[in-house]
Structure formats: C-alpha cells, structure tokens
Design a protein around this motif. Sequence first.
Motif, PDB file in Angstrom:
ATOM      1  N   LYS A  25       8.283  -9.315   4.414  1.00 37.67           N
ATOM      2  CA  LYS A  25       7.509  -9.895   5.525  1.00 37.67           C
ATOM      3  C   LYS A  25       7.716 -11.402   5.595  1.00 37.67           C
ATOM      4  O   LYS A  25       7.815 -12.060   4.549  1.00 37.67           O
ATOM      5  N   MET A  32      -3.116   3.532  -2.141  1.00 40.14           N
ATOM      6  CA  MET A  32      -2.661   2.147  -2.243  1.00 40.14           C
ATOM      7  C   MET A  32      -3.885   1.245  -2.369  1.00 40.14           C
ATOM      8  O   MET A  32      -4.941   1.551  -1.808  1.00 40.14           O
ATOM      9  N   ILE A  37       3.046  -1.874   5.081  1.00 41.24           N
ATOM     10  CA  ILE A  37       2.035  -2.207   4.071  1.00 41.24           C
ATOM     11  C   ILE A  37       0.902  -3.046   4.630  1.00 41.24           C
ATOM     12  O   ILE A  37       0.013  -3.451   3.901  1.00 41.24           O
ATOM     13  N   ILE A  84      -5.130  -3.206  -2.892  1.00 46.43           N
ATOM     14  CA  ILE A  84      -4.863  -4.637  -3.086  1.00 46.43           C
ATOM     15  C   ILE A  84      -6.123  -5.220  -3.729  1.00 46.43           C
ATOM     16  O   ILE A  84      -7.110  -5.452  -3.039  1.00 46.43           O
ATOM     17  N   ARG A 125       4.757  -3.387  -5.027  1.00 46.15           N
ATOM     18  CA  ARG A 125       5.131  -4.092  -3.800  1.00 46.15           C
ATOM     19  C   ARG A 125       5.321  -5.568  -4.130  1.00 46.15           C
ATOM     20  O   ARG A 125       4.362  -6.290  -4.356  1.00 46.15           O
ATOM     21  N   ILE A 126       6.579  -5.991  -4.176  1.00 49.32           N
ATOM     22  CA  ILE A 126       6.855  -7.336  -4.690  1.00 49.32           C
ATOM     23  C   ILE A 126       7.599  -8.167  -3.655  1.00 49.32           C
ATOM     24  O   ILE A 126       8.686  -7.798  -3.203  1.00 49.32           O
ATOM     25  N   GLY A 127       6.971  -9.290  -3.271  1.00 53.41           N
ATOM     26  CA  GLY A 127       7.566 -10.161  -2.267  1.00 53.41           C
ATOM     27  C   GLY A 127       8.066 -11.454  -2.847  1.00 53.41           C
ATOM     28  O   GLY A 127       9.270 -11.667  -3.047  1.00 53.41           O
ATOM     29  N   SER A 128       7.149 -12.382  -3.135  1.00 56.40           N
ATOM     30  CA  SER A 128       7.537 -13.744  -3.486  1.00 56.40           C
ATOM     31  C   SER A 128       8.404 -13.823  -4.747  1.00 56.40           C
ATOM     32  O   SER A 128       9.260 -14.702  -4.846  1.00 56.40           O
ATOM     33  N   VAL A 143       9.045  -6.695  -0.651  1.00 62.98           N
ATOM     34  CA  VAL A 143       8.243  -7.071   0.522  1.00 62.98           C
ATOM     35  C   VAL A 143       8.899  -8.243   1.252  1.00 62.98           C
ATOM     36  O   VAL A 143       8.874  -9.387   0.789  1.00 62.98           O
ATOM     37  N   MET A 198       1.576  -6.365  -7.318  1.00 59.66           N
ATOM     38  CA  MET A 198       2.348  -7.301  -6.519  1.00 59.66           C
ATOM     39  C   MET A 198       3.027  -8.283  -7.493  1.00 59.66           C
ATOM     40  O   MET A 198       3.031  -8.066  -8.698  1.00 59.66           O
ATOM     41  N   SER A 199       3.590  -9.384  -6.967  1.00 59.75           N
ATOM     42  CA  SER A 199       4.350 -10.290  -7.844  1.00 59.75           C
ATOM     43  C   SER A 199       3.557 -10.727  -9.077  1.00 59.75           C
ATOM     44  O   SER A 199       4.101 -10.812 -10.173  1.00 59.75           O
ATOM     45  N   ARG A 249       6.310 -17.819   0.500  1.00 62.04           N
ATOM     46  CA  ARG A 249       6.243 -17.661   1.955  1.00 62.04           C
ATOM     47  C   ARG A 249       5.553 -18.863   2.580  1.00 62.04           C
ATOM     48  O   ARG A 249       4.669 -19.426   2.053  1.00 62.04           O
TER      49      ARG A 249
END
Length: 226
Positions: A42, A169, A87, A171, A217-220, A40, A201-202, A226
């Motif tokens: 973003k 999906m 997403i 959250i 879905r992995i961002g940080s 992710v 997620m993370s 962020r």
Amino acid sequence: MTQPASPDESAVRLAAVRKLISRAAGDAGRKSAEVTLVAVSKTFPAEAIAPVLVAGQRVFGENRVQEAKAKWPALKQQFSDVELHLIGPLQSNKAREAVEFFEQIETLDRPKLAAALADAIQKTGRHPELLVQVNTGAEAQKGGILPGEADAFLARCRDEFHLKIKGLMCIPPVEDPPSPHFALLARIAARNGLSTLSMGMSADFAAAIQCGATQVRIGSAIFGVR
Ligand SMILES: *Cc1c(COP(=O)(O)O)cnc(C)c1O
C-alpha cells in the motif's frame, strides 16, 4: 505515493524478512512453509513493487480497492501468478469490485458486508478466500467484530449468508503488548475450526508466529517507511 526504496534495498530487506520468519518459525517448533508472507505494498508505486516481484515474492496486500486496481493490472501482465489480499476496510458498495479483483479479502467484519459479498460471489462466480477481522482490542476507530460476538458472527456467515470463512485477522492496538491479542485470535479460530490466522506486522511478526500466525502482513520492513 511514497518514495520507493532503491530496488536493491527492497530485495535485501525481503530476504532479511524471510530469514526472520524462518527463524521465528523454527523457534516456535514450526515450519517456515506454514507461514505465508503477505508483502504490504500500500502507498508504494509499481516501480517500488517490481523489484520485490523480481525477487520472487508473489503474495501482496493492499488496503484500498481503487489503489490496487490502478497499480496491479500492469504488474500482473508480467507476473500472472500474483495473489492479492485486501487488508483494509471494505465498503459494502465496493464488495463486487473486491470479489472480482482480490484472491483473499481479510476484512469481513459486519453482516451488511457479509450479505454484499455473498451477493457478489453469487453474481460473479468468483470465490475469493474470506477472513473475518476481529477487533481484539475493542477499539472504536478500528474495524472488526468484537471478540465476544465472533462466534455468533461466524455462525451467521455460514448459516445465513452461506459464506465459507477460511480464518481470522486482527490488528492489535499499537499501545498494547501484542501477544495476548494474537493468543485471543488463535483461541477464537481454534474453537471455530478455522485454520488461517492473519496476524503480525513489521514490528511484531515474530510474536505472532510464536502464537500460531499462518499469514504475516509486512510492509515497512520490506518497502521502507511510508
Ligand atoms: C499497513 C498494514 C500492515 C503493514 O504494516 P507494517 O507495519 O508496515 O508492516 C499490515 N496490516 C494492515 C491491516 C495494514 O494496514
């Protein structure tokens, strides 16, 4: 835009996340190839994304159509096999742009958007994969079909809008233990014959993989805070 982590750092983090995904899959008696990592990106600029591409990652998630359209065309010139997932919430009036730009849209969550996507698919001839977002915690501020309405909405997507839905999906609410939400999503998918489960997620992807996630879905954990 957020300050990028140094290039080396994000590649190291990516490798660590991949290892944790393998371990969680193995722990659940599953193969790591059954779990797709959606990185992710973003809020992170192209300079922060490039090293993750160089490290071999190809599937990315963005939560805004305009931001993705500003960042990705230049990156895609170098890495043409990138797969982009939307997403974040999608407004009906941006359905066509989203259909033209993304390989997967994870946030189909209401009849008006289903109608707009069906129209955009018909007009453009593009067929992005579609996931229905389920609001498993019934949170007022969050998008998604309520769990009790999911079966009827999926039937409507098929029969009224002639949309092919690939999966679901969710959250989970930040304050809840996530596993009951993941298990609920998995049950809704199973009884509707859907194979793709985007969850985790993370902070909770190992639990999601335990519950059957096929996309995390992995961002940080990859890009930094962020
Ligand atoms: C931001 C976001 C993620 C990634 O969250 P991290 O905690 O940074 O891994 C995953 N899914 C959605 C829908 C998001 O908006």
